[in-house]
Design an enzyme around this catalytic site. Structure first.
Site, PDB file in Angstrom:
ATOM      1  N   GLY A  16      43.717  36.574  47.005  1.00  0.00           N
ATOM      2  CA  GLY A  16      43.326  35.798  45.834  1.00  0.00           C
ATOM      3  C   GLY A  16      44.431  34.888  45.340  1.00  0.00           C
ATOM      4  CB  ALA A  17      47.479  33.733  46.925  1.00  0.00           C
ATOM      5  CB  SER A  18      43.206  29.846  46.269  1.00  0.00           C
ATOM      6  OG  SER A  18      42.181  30.527  45.581  1.00  0.00           O
ATOM      7  NE  ARG A  19      40.357  28.948  41.770  1.00  0.00           N
ATOM      8  CZ  ARG A  19      39.436  29.127  42.727  1.00  0.00           C
ATOM      9  NH1 ARG A  19      38.949  30.330  42.967  1.00  0.00           N
ATOM     10  NH2 ARG A  19      39.006  28.117  43.443  1.00  0.00           N
ATOM     11  N   GLY A  20      45.256  31.052  39.689  1.00  0.00           N
ATOM     12  CA  GLY A  20      45.492  32.106  38.703  1.00  0.00           C
ATOM     13  C   GLY A  20      46.753  32.913  38.909  1.00  0.00           C
ATOM     14  CB  ILE A  21      47.448  36.489  38.157  1.00  0.00           C
ATOM     15  CG1 ILE A  21      47.188  36.417  36.642  1.00  0.00           C
ATOM     16  CG2 ILE A  21      48.543  37.505  38.462  1.00  0.00           C
ATOM     17  CD1 ILE A  21      46.595  37.677  36.050  1.00  0.00           C
ATOM     18  N   GLY A  22      47.464  35.234  41.100  1.00  0.00           N
ATOM     19  CA  GLY A  22      47.905  35.326  42.492  1.00  0.00           C
ATOM     20  C   GLY A  22      48.763  34.144  42.889  1.00  0.00           C
ATOM     21  CE1 TYR A 167      36.741  44.093  36.453  1.00  0.00           C
ATOM     22  CE2 TYR A 167      37.141  44.984  34.260  1.00  0.00           C
ATOM     23  CZ  TYR A 167      37.566  44.247  35.352  1.00  0.00           C
ATOM     24  OH  TYR A 167      38.813  43.669  35.335  1.00  0.00           O
ATOM     25  CE  LYS A 171      41.548  44.822  38.209  1.00  0.00           C
ATOM     26  NZ  LYS A 171      41.564  43.710  39.169  1.00  0.00           N
TER      27      LYS A 171
END
Length: 415
Positions: A16-22, A167, A171
């Site tokens: 999930g590194a394409s945006r946000g925290i990643g 959820y 998580k």
């Protein structure tokens, strides 16, 4: 958090590194000269969310790192294995894994369809387990092996389950991987930890879910990337099996100024706590309301019998622009002292508000006690915090329900 060069030459696999925290974690490590495997699904631009694996890779290399963009759906075993193989072939091994990819649906049991349930469990729990499993043989060969899951402490308070049990289970599955794998791989000197934010973190995904105003009570992703960097620089044998909170990690590293991470610096001490922390629901709502609006904007509590007046005020504010921007029909099931059913058609014509059942099918139904209802529309209570703590129940289209925040913004100065 000043870069020390500790991660120079290390290979970091981030889901999930394409945006946000990643992506923020990737960029921080890139400043050390790390090799980053950008493992995410977004190869083509998303219609609503910015960034792809290729744009993220370009930013990583501009920051001083080396990047390998890989199209990876963490539910797909072959895609994960291929990405791990390509990473090892390109960089010679894997030193660090960051399990960041996640799916969220804050729906109660009856409103959670099994497709959404499966998505959350397959990405959050199963995906974390799968990617960890595939990377561990190479992590064992590293002299600086870390797994870092972006997941919460295992807080067993019932209110963290009751409003969105599906959820929470998904998580917590990520966190249970930390609990088990930290002990399982301690002998191999592979550190396994969890990192979770103290407050809401403002990302493009959060903006899409809760609206642009959510930055008022949020911190920037950089607080998470700085905290992750501090953890990943530690010697693995000295730091494993921990459930860490971002600002506590930074304070331990000597950083005491948290104001720099607030999206709105003047609200730095009035931020919305994130899920799963030791905060009572009542305190959470109170804190979030403070964080959403400065004290000078607070309004008096609604006097008895004013719910009808509220809807009259809403009707007076209707415009073609509001209808065009909202594009949804809502029903309001008001409980308590001023119980009643109301509707707001913000999709058809110039809009319409009335008492009773909506004459056209509602996109979302919001259920709330009258004592909280006025507070939400007058700006004292954020919809996100009301929903999160069970004060507000939503059935139907959650994203359309969140669009009501724009209408609420127009009411704040008029109530």
């Amino acid at each position: 958090m000043i870069n020390t060069g500790k991660l120079a030459g290390r290979t970091i696999f981030i889901t999930g590194a394409s945006r946000g925290i990643g992506k923020a974690i990737a960029l921080k490590a890139a400043q050390d000269g790390a090799n980053i495997v950008v493992a995410a699904k977004t190869a083509e631009p998303h219609p609503k969310l910015p960034g792809t694996i290729f744009t993220a890779a370009a930013e990583i290399e501009a920051a001083g790192g080396k990047a390998l963009p890989c199209v990876v759906d963490v539910r797909d075993e072959n895609a994960v294995r291929t990405a791990v193989k390509n990473a090892v072939e390109k960089f010679g091994g894997i030193d660090i894994l960051v399990n960041n990819a996640s799916a969220i649906s804050l729906t109660p049991t009856e409103q959670t369809d099994m497709k959404r349930y499966d998505l959350m469990h397959n990405i959050n729990t199963r995906g974390t387990f799968l990617v960890s499993k595939e990377c561990i043989p190479y992590l064992k060969k590293s002299n600086h092996a870390h797994i870092l899951n972006i997941s919460p402490p295992l807080n067993m308070s019932a209110h963290w389950f009751s409003n969105h049990v599906a959820y929470t289970m998904a998580k917590y599955g990520m966190s249970m991987c930390v609990l088990g794998m930290a002990e399982e791989f301690k002998k191999d000197n592979v550190a396994v930890n969890a990192l979770w934010p103290r407050t809401a973190i403002y990302t493009a995904a959060m903006e899409m879910l809760t609206g642009k105003e959510s930055n008022q009570f949020s911190r920037k992703p950089e607080i998470m990337s700085d905290a992750a960097y501090a953890i990943l620089c530690k010697e693995p044998k000295n730091c494993t099996g921990n459930f860490l909170i971002d600002d506590e990690v930074l304070q331990a590293a000597g950083i005491t100024d948290m104001k720099q991470y607030a999206c709105i610096p003047e609200n730095a001490d009035k931020l919305m706590p994130d899920f799963f922390l030791d905060v009572a629901p009542e305190k959470l709502v109170e804190f979030a309301a403070e964080g959403s609006h400065a004290a000078s904007l607070k309004k008096a509590a609604a006097p008895a019998g004013k719910i009808e007046g509220l809807f009259q005020k809403i009707e007076s504010l209707l415009s073609d622009e509001i209808v065009k921007k909202t594009g949804a029909v809502f029903e309001f099931n008001v409980k308590g002292e001023e119980a009643g059913l109301w509707f707001a058609d913000l999709k058809n014509g110039t809009g319409k508000v009335g008492k009773g059942k909506s004459p056209v099918t509602a996109d979302a139904t919001l259920t709330m006690d009258s004592k909280h209802f006025f507070d939400m529309f007058s700006g004292k209570l954020k919809p996100a915090s009301a929903f999160m703590t069970g004060k507000l129940k939503i059935s139907g289209d959650l994203q359309k329900a969140m669009k009501l925040e724009k209408l609420m913004g127009g009411l704040k100065s008029k109530l």
